[in-house]
Design a protein around this motif. Structure first.
Motif, PDB file in Angstrom:
ATOM      1  N   CYS A 167       0.788  -1.244   0.174  1.00 17.93           N
ATOM      2  CA  CYS A 167      -0.022  -0.031   0.072  1.00 17.93           C
ATOM      3  C   CYS A 167       0.786   1.306  -0.034  1.00 17.93           C
ATOM      4  O   CYS A 167       0.317   2.375  -0.094  1.00 17.93           O
ATOM      5  N   LYS A 174      -4.199  -0.962  -5.019  1.00 17.72           N
ATOM      6  CA  LYS A 174      -5.811  -1.229  -4.553  1.00 17.72           C
ATOM      7  C   LYS A 174      -6.079  -2.364  -3.938  1.00 17.72           C
ATOM      8  O   LYS A 174      -6.913  -2.395  -3.254  1.00 17.72           O
ATOM      9  N   VAL A 211      -5.119  -1.846  -0.479  1.00 21.38           N
ATOM     10  CA  VAL A 211      -6.155  -1.169   0.325  1.00 21.38           C
ATOM     11  C   VAL A 211      -7.462  -1.901   0.362  1.00 21.38           C
ATOM     12  O   VAL A 211      -7.877  -2.013   1.628  1.00 21.38           O
ATOM     13  N   GLY A 231      -2.547   7.294   7.247  1.00 17.27           N
ATOM     14  CA  GLY A 231      -2.903   7.732   5.855  1.00 17.27           C
ATOM     15  C   GLY A 231      -2.688   9.162   5.802  1.00 17.27           C
ATOM     16  O   GLY A 231      -2.504   9.791   4.725  1.00 17.27           O
ATOM     17  N   LEU A 244      -3.830   7.129  -2.250  1.00 20.11           N
ATOM     18  CA  LEU A 244      -3.935   6.026  -1.410  1.00 20.11           C
ATOM     19  C   LEU A 244      -4.091   6.566   0.219  1.00 20.11           C
ATOM     20  O   LEU A 244      -4.649   5.888   0.890  1.00 20.11           O
ATOM     21  N   MET A 277      -7.673   6.876   1.314  1.00 18.90           N
ATOM     22  CA  MET A 277      -8.276   5.508   1.276  1.00 18.90           C
ATOM     23  C   MET A 277      -7.871   5.279   2.716  1.00 18.90           C
ATOM     24  O   MET A 277      -8.670   4.559   3.286  1.00 18.90           O
ATOM     25  N   VAL A 278      -6.615   4.985   3.021  1.00 21.01           N
ATOM     26  CA  VAL A 278      -6.232   4.582   4.023  1.00 21.01           C
ATOM     27  C   VAL A 278      -6.636   5.106   5.239  1.00 21.01           C
ATOM     28  O   VAL A 278      -7.180   4.468   6.372  1.00 21.01           O
ATOM     29  N   THR A 282     -14.113   4.994   1.273  1.00 22.64           N
ATOM     30  CA  THR A 282     -12.571   4.257   0.818  1.00 22.64           C
ATOM     31  C   THR A 282     -13.181   3.545  -0.593  1.00 22.64           C
ATOM     32  O   THR A 282     -12.282   3.601  -1.299  1.00 22.64           O
ATOM     33  N   ALA A 342     -11.652   4.344  -3.905  1.00 24.10           N
ATOM     34  CA  ALA A 342     -10.763   3.166  -4.769  1.00 24.10           C
ATOM     35  C   ALA A 342     -11.437   3.113  -6.274  1.00 24.10           C
ATOM     36  O   ALA A 342     -10.649   3.312  -7.225  1.00 24.10           O
TER      37      ALA A 342
END
Lengths: 85, 501, 557, 130
Positions: free
Chosen positions: C196, C226, C229, C246, C275, C278-279, C293, C297
Motif C-alpha cells: 500500500c 488497490k 487497500v 494515511g 492512497l 483511502m487509508v 474508501t 478506490a
C-alpha cells in the motif's frame, strides 16, 4: 496575442473568484466542525495552502535536487527514452 | 487374488525384482531388458500399493522368512512407515523406468543396456529390501546390494562424461566406509543383546540400559547412516555422483536412495534405540541438529553458485536433506511428521526436476544453465515442469514444498525454536535465488545463436509431468500424505520410549 | 453460486492460450473479451463462498463473493479492460501475458476467502507485474525491476510469516477482520503496508512505475496498491494507526510531486497521496468512511488510469514524459488534452466529476479528527496542484507556446477510445453518483451535492487556481528542469551500499596493516568460492573420521 | 599398572581390530593411488571381519557341531555366519572398485588421485569460462 489570452484568463478567473466569495456570504454552512463557518474560510484556505505548498516545495528542491545521472545505470532517469512500439 | 500370493506379499516385494534382475542381462531382444525391468517395477509397485492399503488402518504385517519365527528367523515387518516408503520407492521406480527408455538410450551405450537394467533392478531390490526387512543385519545386506548396484549405474554415465567414473569410485569408497561403520555398530549391539531382530533388539536394549558398548554402537550407526543419507558434511560423494550419473539414475536415486537411508535412520533411532537413555537425544541435539541447520543453509548457498543444473539440484538436495534432519532432531511427533511428509514431497519434486535436467541433456545436449538460455521457448512443457518443481523447492503455496515447509515451521514453533524457523525461511529464500536464476536464464534471455532444441519426447514428458502433477496435487490436497505421515510418525512415537509432549 | 467458474481462471486460461494466436491484431481484439467474460462470471452471482478445499486442519475458501469483493473485482475488471484496450497496439506477447496474469491474480486475491489463497495471488501479482517493467528492456528498467520485485517479495514473505504465525496462534487461516495484538497480525499488517506504499515503505512505487512501458504503467497503477487497500479494508478496518499513517501519506507526496520532473513519477506521487485518503478511510472504519474508501478506490482506478493514459499517449507521440521537455501540445493533441483535463478535474474533485462524490465521503467521515480533516484539506489543494494543474499544464501549455512545440500527431485511435471511455465513466459517476453508491458495502444516505458543499469545494479549488495564476504571473511558479530528487530510497540505493563498501575497505585496510603476513590468508579467504568442485576421497574420509570422533567423544561424555 | 596391562591383554583382539581399522582408514585417507586406497579399504573391512569372528569365540569352546555331549561348549556360530555374508559383500565391493579403477585408467590414463583431480578441476574451470 499570448499576453492578451493570459490577461483575459486572469480576469475571468478573478471574476469567478469574486463571485464565489460573494456567494459565501449567502450560503449557510452547518458542518460539525464549526470554525469553517468563518467568512471566506475555504477561499483563504485554498489560496494560502497553495502558495505555501509551492514555496515549501521550492525550498525542498534546493536540498534534494540532483543531476539525472545520479544513480547511473541503476535507474531509468538518464536513459534516452526507449522505443515504444 | 489367490490366498497364497496375498500371504506372501512381503517376500514377493523383494524376490520378484531379485529374480528378474539377472534375466535383464540375459535377454537379447531389442529393448527386452527395458521391458522386463519396467514390468518388474510395475509388479513391485502393485505389491507395495497392496501393502500400503493393508497397513493404512494401523495393522502391522509380520512375515516370517522360511517359516522361522523371529527372533531366530528373519522377519519382514511392514507398518505404515515402511509401506509409505515402499510405495515411494517402487512408484519412483516405475516412472523413472518409463522415463529411462528414451533418456538411457541417449546416455548409455546400447550394448550395455542389459547390464544397466540389471543393476537398476538390483538397486530397486536393495532399496525395497532395506525398507521392508525387520532384521538389522538384513538391512546391511540389502543396503550393500543397492549400493553396489548404484555404483555401477552411476559409473554407466561415463559415456557422456568420464567424470562419472571417479564420482562412482568416490561414492564407492565413501559408501563402503559408511556401510562398514553400520556393521560395526550392529556388531556392538549384537555383543550386548545377542539378537539382530529389530523388535527384539529394542526390547533387550531397553532391559540392558546404558553402557559404553551401546554408546559406541549408537555413534557408529549414526555416522554410518549419516554418510549414506548425505548428511552435511558427509555429503561430498553426492554432488558428483548425481551430476554425472545418467539422468534417469539421478532422478531415481535422488528420490529413493537418500530417502531410504533416512527411513533406516528413523527406524534405528526410534524403534531400536528408542531414546531410553538421555545421551541419544543429546547427541541428536548437539550434532545432528547443528549439522542439519548448517547443511540446509550451506547446501542452498553453494547451489546458487552452480552453473551445471544437475549439480545445482544435487546441492539443493543436500539442503533439503538438512530440512528433513531438522524435523527428525526436533524429537517431537510433529517434527517427525514434517520430516516424513517432506521425505515424500522432496522425492516427488526432485524426481521431476532431474527428469527435466535429463530432457535438457537429451534435447539440448547440455545442462549448463548458461547454455540453456532461452530454453523456455524451445522446450515449453519441460521448462514449465521445472517451474512447478522449482516453486515446490522454494515452498510456494499450492505445491508440496509449501506443505513440508508449513509443517516444519509449525513443528519448530511448537518447540519454540525461533532460530530454526529463521534458518528454514532463509534457506527457502536462497532456494528462490537459485531457482530464479535458472528460470531467468530460461525465459528472460534469448537463446544462443545457431542452437536447435526440440521438445522432449512424450515418454519423458509423461513421467516428468506425473511427478510435477503430483507435486501440485498433493500440494493442493494434502490430506492423504499428511494422514499417512501422521500415522507413520505416531507409529514411531509409540515404539520409542520418549515421553511425548 | 455453486458452479461458478472462477474469474481469475478465465484470465489464466487466456494467458495460456493468447500467445498461440499468431495474428497480432486479432489477438489484441480477442484479449478485450477476457475481462468481459471474467466479469460476466460473477456480475450477477449471489453472494456466498465456494471452491472450498481442505488444507491441513482447516479449509481454503478460494472464492468469496460479498459486497466488498464485488466492488473491487468489478473495478479491476474495468481497469483490465481499459489497460488491454489502451495497449491494443502492443505486439509483445510477454507483456500481454503478464498483464493477463497480473489482472487475474489481482481479481483472484480480491475473492480470496482465506489468507493462504490471498498469499498465492498476492505473489502472483508481484511476479506477473515485474514483467511489465522488464518489458521495457533497458538496463535501468532491469535494475529497477529487481528493486521492485524485492519489495514485492518482501511483502509476500512477511505475509507468509504472518500467516504461519496466525495459524499457529488461532488455528485458522480465514481472512477476516484482525486486531494488531500479535506478531502475526503485525507481520500481515506490514506486508499490506508495503504494497500500500505506507510512508517509508513507499519508494518502490515512485521508483518503478515510471520505469515500466507506457502501457505497463497504466496497468500497474490500477491493481497492486488497490489490492492492498482492499486487504486493509478487509483485515484492518477501524485500526486507528491507519488514520495517522494515511494522513502522512496524503501530505508528504504533494511536496515531492510539485517539484518532480518526470510526469509519470508525478502521477506516482499523486497515486501515493490518493492512497492516503483511502487509508484514512479504512482507519476511521465507520460505515461512511469505509464506503468512502471503496468509492474512492473505484473512482480513483478510473481517473488515475485516464491520467496515466494521457501521459502515456504524449510519451508515445513525443518520446518523453519529462515536464522540462514538453509543453504547448494543445494544438497538436487537442483530444488528448481535453480527456486529460477531464481526468485532472476528476482527481481534483471538481463537482460533477467522480473524485468529488467519492472523496467527500472520506472527508466528511474524518470530521471528528480535526487535524486529519485539515491535512486532507491541504492535501486536496496539493492534488489540484500536481495532478490537476501541473500534469495538463506542463504537457499542453507550459513554458512552450504551440508554435515552438514539436509537430506530432494526435494519439492513436484505440488510445483515444480507451481514454474517452474512462473519461465518460468519470463524468457519469460524478453526475449520477447513486449508481456507484448502490453497490457500496454499506447503505449510503449521503448527499454530495448540497449547495454548501459545492460552493466550499469550488471556493477551495478556484482560489488555489487563482494562487497558481498569480504565482505564474509573477514568475514564482517553479519551472521544471532536468533533474531527479532524492528520496528516502537514497538510503538503500546510495548510502548503505557506499557505507558497506567503505566499511569493507576500512576493515580490509586495518586488517592488512595489522598483520602483514596474514594478508595472504585474508585474500585467500576473501576470494574463496564455495568448494563445489570435486573433493578428493581422502578429504571426504577425513570428514567421516572427524565426525565419528566427535560423536564418540560426545557419546562418552 | 597391572590393571592396565590386564585391560590391554585381556582385550587384545579388540586392540588388533582397532589398529587394523586405523591402518585401513589411514591408507584410504593418505594414499593417492586408487589401488592403494582399495587395499586400505580392504584392510578396514578385514578389521571388521576380525571383530565379528573374535566376538563369537567362546573361551574353550569348540566348533558348533553337535557331538551329543550336553556339557560341550560351543563358539557362537551366528557372527561367523554373518561375516561370511559380509566377506561376500567385501569381495563384490573390491572387484567393483578394481573394475572402476581399470575404467578410470582407460579414460584418464592415470590412477593417481592428484593427477585426476588436476584434470577434473581444469575441466571444471573450462566449463566455468564458457
Amino acid at each position: 496575442m499570448t499576453n492578451y489570452i493570459t490577461r483575459s484568463v486572469l480576469i475571468v478567473l478573478g471574476l469567478i473568484c469574486i463571485g464565489l466569495a460573494a456567494v459565501d456570504l449567502y450560503v449557510a454552512r452547518h458542518s460539525s466542525l464549526g470554525f469553517d463557518s468563518i467568512p471566506f474560510f475555504y477561499c483563504v484556505l485554498g489560496f494560502i495552502a497553495y502558495a505555501a505548498l509551492i514555496f515549501m516545495a521550492k525550498a525542498l528542491r534546493r536540498v534534494i535536487s540532483r543531476p539525472e545521472n545520479y544513480y547511473g545505470l541503476q535507474a531509468i532517469d538518464s536513459e534516452s527514452e526507449a522505443k515504444h512500439d | 487374488m489367490p490366498q497364497f500370493i496375498a500371504q506372501h506379499l512381503p517376500i514377493l516385494q523383494v524376490i520378484v525384482p531379485l529374480i528378474a534382475a539377472p534375466f535383464c542381462a540375459l535377454i537379447s531382444v531389442r529393448n527386452g531388458a527395458w521391458w522386463l525391468a519396467f514390468v518388474t517395477s510395475l509388479v513391485t509397485f502393485a505389491i507395495s500399493v497392496l501393502l500400503f492399503a493393508a497397513t493404512f488402518d494401523g495393522e502391522i504385517i509380520s512375515y516370517h522368512l522360511g517359516g522361522w519365527a523371529p527372533p531366530i528367523g528373519i522377519e519382514y515387518r511392514v507398518d505404515m512407515l515402511n509401506a509409505f516408503v515402499l510405495t515411494i520407492v517402487s512408484g519412483t521406480g516405475v516412472l523413472t523406468l518409463l522415463y529411462a527408455r528414451a533418456s538411457v538410450a541417449h546416455e548409455v551405450d546400447a550394448k550395455q543396456h542389459g547390464l544397466f537394467y540389471t543393476a537398476f533392478v538390483l538397486c530397486l531390490t536393495g532399496l525395497l529390501g532395506v525398507t521392508i526387512t525387520g532384521d538389522a543385519f538384513n538391512v546391511f545386506v540389502f543396503l550393500e546390494i543397492s549400493s553396489l548396484a548404484t555404483y555401477a549405474i552411476v559409473a554407466s554415465g561415463a559415456k557422456t562424461d568420464r567424470r562419472a567414473l571417479t564420482a562412482a569410485y568416490n561414492y564407492l569408497i565413501m559408501g563402503t566406509i559408511g556401510a562398514t561403520f553400520f556393521v560395526i555398530g550392529l556388531g556392538l549391539l549384537y555383543m550386548i543383546t545377542g539378537t539382530l531382530n529389530m523388535a527384539d533388539l529394542a526390547q533387550r536394549l531397553l532391559e540392558h540400559g546404558d553402557s559404553r558398548t551401546l554408546r559406541m554402537g549408537y555413534a557408529f550407526i549414526l555416522v554410518g547412516l549419516g554418510l549414506k543419507l548425505a548428511m552435511f558434511p558427509l555429503h561430498q560423494w553426492l554432488p558428483n555422483a548425481y551430476t554425472y550419473a545418467p539422468s534417469a539414475v539421478s532422478a531415481f536415486l535422488s528420490a529413493t536412495a537418500t530417502k531410504v537411508a533416512i527411513y533406516v535412520l528413523l527406524r534405528f533411532l526410534f524403534s531400536v534405540f528408542g531414546f531410553s537413555i538421555p545421551f541419544e537425544a543429546d547427541i541428536l541435539f548437539l550434532v545432528v541438529l547443528p549439522l542439519a541447520l548448517a547443511g540446509s543453509l550451506i547446501g542452498a548457498y553453494i547451489a546458487t553458485y552452480q552453473d551445471n543444473l544437475k549439480r545445482l539440484l544435487a546441492y539443493s538436495s543436500i539442503s533439503q536433506i538438512g530440512a528433513m534432519l531438522i524435523g527428525v532432531s526436533m524429537l517431537s511427533a510433529s517434527g517427525l511428521m514434517a520430516a516424513i511428509i517432506h521425505l515424500f514431497n522432496h522425492a516427488v519434486t526432485k524426481a521431476s526436476l532431474y527428469m527435466v535436467a535429463g530432457a535438457y541433456a537429451k534435447e539440448a545436449g547440455t545442462v549448463s544453465i548458461r547454455e540453456l538460455r532461452g530454453v523456455g521457448r524451445d522446450m515449453p512443457f519441460t521448462t514449465a515442469a521445472f517451474v512447478v518443481g522449482g516453486m515446490s523447492l522454494i515452498g510456494i503455496p499450492l505445491t508440496v514444498g509449501f506443505i513440508s515447509k508449513w509443517y516444519l515451521v509449525e513443528a519448530a514453533l511448537m518447540r519454540g525454536w525461533w532460530p530454526v524457523v529463521i534458518v528454514i525461511v532463509v534457506s527457502s529464500l536462497i532456494a528462490l535465488i537459485y531457482v530464479g536464476k535458472f528460470i531467468e536464464a530460461a525465459y528472460m534471455h534469448p537463446a544462443p545463436q545457431g542452437i536447435i532444441r526440440r521438445e522432449a519426447p512424450l515418454t519423458m514428458l509423461i513421467p516428468m509431468w506425473i511427478f510435477a502433477g503430483l507435486s501440485l496435487f498433493f500440494g493442493i490436497n494434502s490430506s492423504l500424505t499428511s494422514e499417512a505421515a501422521a500415522r507413520a510418525a505416531q507409529g514411531l512415537v509409540a515404539a520409542s520410549s520418549l515421553i511425548w509432549q | 453460486m455453486t458452479n461458478l467458474v472462477m474469474p481469475s481462471l478465465v484470465y489464466f486460461a487466456a494467458a495460456c492460450l493468447a500467445p498461440l494466436i499468431p495474428h497480432a491484431r486479432l489477438r489484441a481484439v480477442l484479449l478485450l473479451g477476457v475481462p468481459v467474460l471474467a466479469a460476466a462470471t460473477f456480475f450477477s452471482a449471489t453472494y456466498g463462498t465456494s471452491h472450498i478445499l481442505p488444507l491441513f486442519d482447516t479449509h481454503l475458501k478460494i472464492f468469496r463473493l460479498d459486497a466488498l469483493s464485488y466492488v473491487f473485482a468489478l473495478v479491476f475488471s474495468l481497469a483490465a479492460f481499459l489497460s488491454l484496450l489502451y495497449a491494443a497496439h502492443i505486439r509483445d506477447r510477454l507483456e500481454q501475458v503478464s498483464t493477463l496474469i497480473y489482472a487475474g491474480s489481482a481479481i483472484g486475491a480480491v475473492f480470496a476467502g482465506d489468507l493462504v489463497t490471498l498469499f498465492v495471488f498476492w505473489e502472483g501479482t508481484a511476479i506477473a507485474s515485474v514483467f511489465l517493467i522488464w518489458s521495457r528492456r533497458t538496463e535501468g528498467s532491469y535494475a529497477t525491476g529487481l528493486r521492485y520485485i524485492t519489495a514485492q517479495i518482501a511483502s509476500g514473505l512477511l505475509l507468509l510469516i504472518g500467516i504461519v504465525l496466525f495459524y499457529h496462534d488461532t488455528g485458522s487461516v480465514a481472512f477476516e477482520r484482525m486486531t494488531l495484538d500479535s506478531t502475526a497480525t503485525w507481520c500481515i499488517f506490514i506486508a499490506f503496508g508495503i504494497k500500500c506504499a505506507f510512508p517509508l515503505l513507499h519508494n518502490w512505487l515512485q521508483d518503478s512505475y515510471p520505469a515500466a512501458t507506457l502501457t505497463g504503467t497504466v496497468t500497474l497503477s490500477a491493481f497492486t496498491t488497490k489490492l492492498a487497500v482492499y486487504a486493509l479494508a478487509r483485515g484492518f478496518a477501524g485500526t486507528e494507526y491507519l488514520i495517522y499513517i494515511g494522513a502522512v501519506m496524503t501530505l508528504f507526496p504533494v511536496f515531492f510531486a510539485a517539484i518532480e520532473n518526470n510526469l509519470r513519477r508525478v502521477l506516482s506521487y499523486s497515486l501515493n497521496n490518493q492512497l492516503g485518503f483511502m487509508v484514512v478511510g479504512v482507519g476511521i472504519g465507520t460505515p461512511l468512511a469505509l464506503d468512502g474508501t471503496v468509492a474512492h478506490a473505484f473512482a480513483h482506478v478510473i481517473y488515475k488510469s485516464l491520467l496515466f493514459m494521457s501521459v502515456g499517449a504524449v510519451l508515445y507521440r513525443t518520446g518523453t514524459d519529462k515536464a522540462s521537455e514538453l509543453g504547448g501540445l494543445w494544438k497538436s493533441m487537442p483530444l488528448t488534452m481535453v480527456l486529460c483535463i477531464v481526468g485532472a478535474m476528476s482527481i481534483s474533485a471538481f463537482p460533477l466529476f467522480s473524485g468529488f462524490i467519492a472523496k467527500s465521503l472520506i472527508v466528511s467521515a474524518s470530521e471528528p479528527y480535526l487535524w486529519v480533516w485539515f491535512a486532507l484539506m491541504i492535501a486536496s489543494v496539493g492534488v489540484l496542484e500536481h495532478a490537476g494543474i501541473k500534469i495538463p499544464f506542463s504537457m499542453f501549455f507550459g513554458h512552450r507556446s504551440a508554435a515552438d512545440a514539436p509537430k506530432v500527431e494526435e494519439a492513436p485511435l484505440h488510445m483515444i477510445i480507451a481514454m474517452s471511455f474512462a473519461a465518460g465513466l468519470c463524468i457519469a459517476i460524478g453526475v449520477w453518483p447513486e449508481n456507484l453508491y448502490a453497490i457500496l458495502p454499506y447503505p449510503v444516505d449521503y448527499v454530495p451535492y448540497t449547495t454548501a458543499h459545492v460552493v466550499t469545494q469550488l471556493q477551495l479549488l478556484f482560489f488555489a487556481i487563482l494562487a497558481f495564476a498569480l504565482l505564474m504571473r509573477f514568475g514564482l511558479y517553479p519551472l521544471e528542469y532536468r533533474s531527479i530528487n532524492l528520496e528516502f530510497d537514497w538510503l538503500y540505493r546510495r548510502f548503505l551500499p557506499r557505507l558497506v563498501s567503505r566499511l569493507a575497505m576500512r576493515v580490509t585496510h586495518a586488517w592488512r596493516s595489522l598483520a602483514g603476513r596474514t594478508t595472504a590468508i585474508a585474500t585467500r579467504i576473501l576470494s574463496y568460492s564455495p568448494p563445489a568442485n570435486s573433493a578428493s576421497t581422502g578429504t571426504m574420509v577425513l570428514w567421516i573420521a572427524i565426525l565419528l570422533g566427535i560423536v564418540l567423544c560426545l557419546a562418552y561424555l | 599398572m597391572d590393571d592396565l596391562i590386564t585391560q590391554i591383554t585381556a582385550h587384545y583382539n579388540y586392540w588388533m581390530v582397532i589398529i587394523l581399522m586405523m591402518i585401513g582408514l589411514y591408507i584410504t585417507i593418505s594414499r593417492g593411488n586408487l589401488i592403494k586406497k582399495i587395499v586400505g579399504l580392504n584392510i578396514f573391512q578385514t578389521s571388521v571381519f576380525m571383530f565379528y569372528i573374535s566376538m563369537g569365540k567362546v573361551t574353550g569352546g569348540t566348533a558348533p557341531i553337535l557331538t551329543g555331549n550336553p556339557d560341550e561348549v560351543y563358539s557362537n556360530p551366528l557372527p561367523h555366519v554373518l561375516i561370511l555374508t559380509a566377506i561376500v559383500v567385501g569381495i563384490a565391493t573390491t572387484s567393483l572398485a578394481l573394475a572402476l579403477a581399470v575404467r578410470i585408467r582407460e579414460a584418464y590414463g592415470t590412477i593417481e588421485e592428484d593427477e585426476l583431480l588436476t584434470i577434473e578441476r581444469d575441466a571444471e574451470a573450462a566449463e566455468d569460462k564458457i
